[in-house]
Structures are given as C-alpha cells and as structure tokens.
Write a protein that holds these residues in place. Structure first.
Motif, short mmCIF file in Angstrom:
data_model
loop_
_atom_site.label_atom_id
_atom_site.label_comp_id
_atom_site.label_asym_id
_atom_site.label_seq_id
_atom_site.Cartn_x
_atom_site.Cartn_y
_atom_site.Cartn_z
N LEU A 56 -3.67 7.82 9.93
CA LEU A 56 -2.58 7.80 8.95
C LEU A 56 -2.57 6.48 8.18
N HIS A 57 -2.61 5.37 8.91
CA HIS A 57 -2.60 4.06 8.25
C HIS A 57 -3.80 3.91 7.32
N ARG A 58 -4.97 4.42 7.75
CA ARG A 58 -6.17 4.34 6.92
C ARG A 58 -6.00 5.15 5.64
N THR A 112 -8.64 -4.27 -2.04
CA THR A 112 -8.58 -5.61 -1.45
C THR A 112 -7.64 -5.61 -0.25
N ALA A 113 -6.49 -4.98 -0.42
CA ALA A 113 -5.53 -4.88 0.68
C ALA A 113 -6.15 -4.13 1.85
N GLY A 114 -6.91 -3.10 1.55
CA GLY A 114 -7.56 -2.32 2.60
C GLY A 114 -8.53 -3.15 3.42
N CYS A 161 0.83 -1.21 0.00
CA CYS A 161 0.00 0.00 0.00
C CYS A 161 0.87 1.27 0.00
N ALA A 162 1.94 1.25 0.78
CA ALA A 162 2.81 2.43 0.85
C ALA A 162 3.48 2.69 -0.49
N GLU A 163 3.92 1.62 -1.16
CA GLU A 163 4.52 1.77 -2.49
C GLU A 163 3.54 2.39 -3.47
N LYS A 164 2.31 1.85 -3.50
CA LYS A 164 1.31 2.36 -4.42
C LYS A 164 0.90 3.78 -4.07
N ALA A 165 0.82 4.07 -2.77
CA ALA A 165 0.47 5.43 -2.35
C ALA A 165 1.53 6.42 -2.81
N ALA A 166 2.81 6.04 -2.72
CA ALA A 166 3.90 6.92 -3.16
C ALA A 166 3.82 7.18 -4.66
#
Length: 214
Positions: free
Chosen positions: A133-135, A145-147, A91-96
C-alpha cells in the motif's frame, strides 16, 4: 561508469535484500571474501557495493575492521518515522489529486485484502500488503524523488518495522488507519489523505516506544 554499475548492481541488491530480510544482523561484520563467495562476485564489486550501501545508511565502515551492518537505534527509528510523516503526507496529497479510476479500484482491492489478512490472523500477509500500500501510494503520487527517499528510509528502519508488525494486536490497530488513507485518496481529498498518513505514522511512533518498553 555505466558498465561498472551494470556489473555491481546485482551484488548491491543481493546484499541489501539480505540485510533487509535479517540474514545479516545489526553489527555483524561483512567480510569481503565471504560476500564474494556467497554472491559469486569479485572482491572489487563487493567493495563497491559496500560503499554504496554505506551511503544508503545500511552499512557502516569501521576503521581497520572493514564493514558491518549498521544498527539503527529506537531514537533513530522514531526520527525516520517523523521524516516519513512529512514526505509521505506529500505523496498522499499528490496521489489524491492524481489517482485514476483504475488505481482507485486497485487500492480498494488492497484494502479488502488487508481486512481479510487481519481477520484470518495472517500477520506476515498483512505486513506485505502494508508495504505494498505504501509503495503504491508513492507510485501513484508521481513523486519519484520522494519515493527514492522513502525507500532508503524504509530499508534503514525495516527491523523495527518487522518487530512492530509481529507485536500482538498491532494489525487490528493499524488496519483502520490504512483504510482511512485508502478512503481519503480514493475520494480525491488531499487534506484528508495527508491527515490520515500523519495519524498513522504518529501511531507507529507511539507503538515503537511501547514496543521498546515491553
């Protein structure tokens, strides 16, 4: 089917939230008649809700004894954190990769609020901002799906997370870890964002072990 889901969903949500908030404690029996009265729902809808919560891992069915709140051991809480490490890194990779200027501003505001909460000793406020933040990272990533997976895992381990959040000195340890996540995502650096998540959750696992021994 859609109509039944419409009726039962508020009951599921209400019982789930009560478990997450700690109103129902681990191993506590969940009596259908009592829940029906408490949440103004039919016994049938309560039964359906308990089955759904059992599928989520929040409730367990005991033969001839109905349902009870499932207790999550330290070992399982650590396993959950290890799974979170993998999924939240994605998720962090995709968010970046996907984050917009507006969302960058939002995460930076969150970071400032987290600094302020730690500086003022507002542990509960910081805990809420931590979850926010995590949300938001999950939402910005677009990984639906990850969410869903992460929300279920969070619910299962929420008591361990709460105990950890209340531990003296923990917020000042986790704050720089969270700020590193924010900085990496806002810099559009997927590798650094994933590494920051892994570092943070490695720290969580270590703190969970220490809290159990304390």
């Amino acid at each position: 089917m859609g109509e039944r889901a419409e009726i039962e969903k508020p009951v599921v949500d209400a019982i789930r939230e009560a478990i997450i908030r700690g109103e129902f404690v681990p191993n506590q029996r969940l009596v259908e008649a009592d829940l029906s009265a408490q949440f103004a729902a039919s016994r049938a809808n309560v039964r359906i809700a308990l089955l759904e919560l059992a599928n989520e891992g929040l409730v367990e069915r005991v033969q001839n004894r109905g349902a009870r709140v499932r207790a999550v051991s330290l070992e399982e809480a650590i396993e959950i954190s290890e799974v979170r490490m993998v999924v939240e890194s994605l998720c962090a990779e995709k968010a970046a990769e996907r984050i917009t200027d507006e969302e960058i501003g939002e995460l930076k505001v969150l970071g400032k609020a987290m600094r302020k909460a730690v500086a003022s000793g507002d542990v509960m406020g910081y805990s809420g901002l931590n979850q926010e933040l995590h949300r938001r990272v999950r939402e910005i990533s677009g990984q639906h799906t990850a969410g869903q997976v992460l929300e279920r895992l969070r619910a299962q381990s929420v008591r361990h997370q709460f105990r950890l959040a209340m531990r003296p000195g923990r917020p000042s340890v986790s704050l720089p870890e969270h700020l590193a996540i924010i900085d990496a995502i806002c810099a559009h650096d997927p590798a650094a964002a994933a590494a920051a998540i892994r570092q943070h959750l490695s720290s969580v696992i270590e703190a969970l072990r220490e809290a159990e021994q304390a």
